[in-house]
Design an enzyme around this catalytic site. Structure first.
Site, mmCIF file in Angstrom:
data_model
loop_
_atom_site.group_PDB
_atom_site.id
_atom_site.type_symbol
_atom_site.label_atom_id
_atom_site.label_comp_id
_atom_site.label_asym_id
_atom_site.label_seq_id
_atom_site.Cartn_x
_atom_site.Cartn_y
_atom_site.Cartn_z
ATOM 1 N N HIS A 31 -7.492 7.128 4.892
ATOM 2 C CA HIS A 31 -7.890 6.470 3.229
ATOM 3 C C HIS A 31 -6.749 5.610 2.966
ATOM 4 C CE1 HIS A 31 -9.158 5.021 0.100
ATOM 5 N NE2 HIS A 31 -9.864 6.336 -0.764
ATOM 6 N N ARG A 64 0.992 -1.097 0.260
ATOM 7 C CA ARG A 64 -0.286 0.062 -0.123
ATOM 8 C C ARG A 64 0.976 1.249 -0.157
ATOM 9 N NH1 ARG A 64 -5.380 0.200 0.675
ATOM 10 N NH2 ARG A 64 -5.869 2.176 1.927
ATOM 11 N N ASP A 75 -9.424 1.277 2.720
ATOM 12 C CA ASP A 75 -10.468 1.596 1.478
ATOM 13 C C ASP A 75 -11.927 1.080 1.662
ATOM 14 O OD1 ASP A 75 -7.796 2.477 0.333
ATOM 15 O OD2 ASP A 75 -7.567 0.496 -0.485
ATOM 16 N N THR A 100 -19.112 5.488 15.617
ATOM 17 C CA THR A 100 -20.466 6.498 16.229
ATOM 18 C C THR A 100 -21.538 5.483 15.923
ATOM 19 O OG1 THR A 100 -18.613 7.688 16.040
ATOM 20 C CG2 THR A 100 -21.374 8.610 16.632
#
Length: 207
Positions: free
Chosen positions: A185, A13, A189, A164
């Protein structure tokens, strides 16, 4: 607390991480209504049960266990602990309490109940001391349901997810609980969030 340091030079990544931390710093949130009818029929205590489920699924996926160390290293925790809010009616303030996670549901509920008993009436921001670094935040807003929820985290260096929950509602005999999942991000993803939500729903169904 155990973790490994991720070598970003060989990390799959690397490009995504650099893009979403340097070029386009980006966090985002997804809100989904979970079907908790199964939990309501069992009359399980909703808040600790959801804490258990969220922690179980967080510990299943590495995208939800990443953080930046103080020296800038990207680290992957071996496990995470839930840190959650408790509301004080008289002062209209809240405190944070963390509870040690156990894969055994009944053990976790007992840990939660002990922490609420010992720290639930302490009106401090961090009611239970020694919050572990490998903890993630969960908040409950039982006063209203919602379709969307978003937090602003300036600096874009907070990689740990934030959850939440809102007030549950009944629609056509089904009970739904809104859950907002806030992620960075750079490490997570849309695919990963959707998989997480689906896993949470599956775990609810299997309780």
């Amino acid at each position: 607390m155990k973790y490994i340091i991720i070598d970003k030079t060989s990390w799959k990544r690397k490009e995504y991480f650099e893009h979403y931390t340097i070029s386009v710093p980006c966090t985002y949130s997804i809100t989904h209504k979970l079907d908790i009818t199964n939990l309501r029929h069992q009359e399980k205590k909703l808040y600790p049960t959801m804490l258990y489920i969220l922690t179980k699924i967080v510990n299943r996926h590495e995208q939800f266990r990443m953080a930046l160390a103080n020296n800038g290293d990207l680290i992957l925790y071996s496990n995470m602990e839930p840190c959650y809010t408790v509301f004080h009616k008289q002062t209209e303030t809240f405190s944070n309490i963390w509870t040690e996670y156990s894969t055994d549901y009944n053990t976790f509920i007992k840990n939660y109940e002990n922490d609420i008993l010992n720290y639930g009436n302490i009106e401090k921001f961090m009611a239970k001391p020694n919050v572990p670094q490998n903890s993630f935040t969960v908040s409950m807003l039982p006063w209203t349901t919602f379709e969307g929820f978003n937090l602003s985290t300036p600096g874009f260096d907070y990689l740990i997810p934030i959850f939440t929950m809102g007030r549950f509602s009944e629609i056509n005999g089904k009970v739904y609980l809104p859950l907002a999942v806030q992620v960075h991000h750079a490490v997570c993803d849309g695919f990963h969030v959707c998989r997480f939500i689906n896993d949470v729903q599956t775990q609810i169904n299997e309780m």
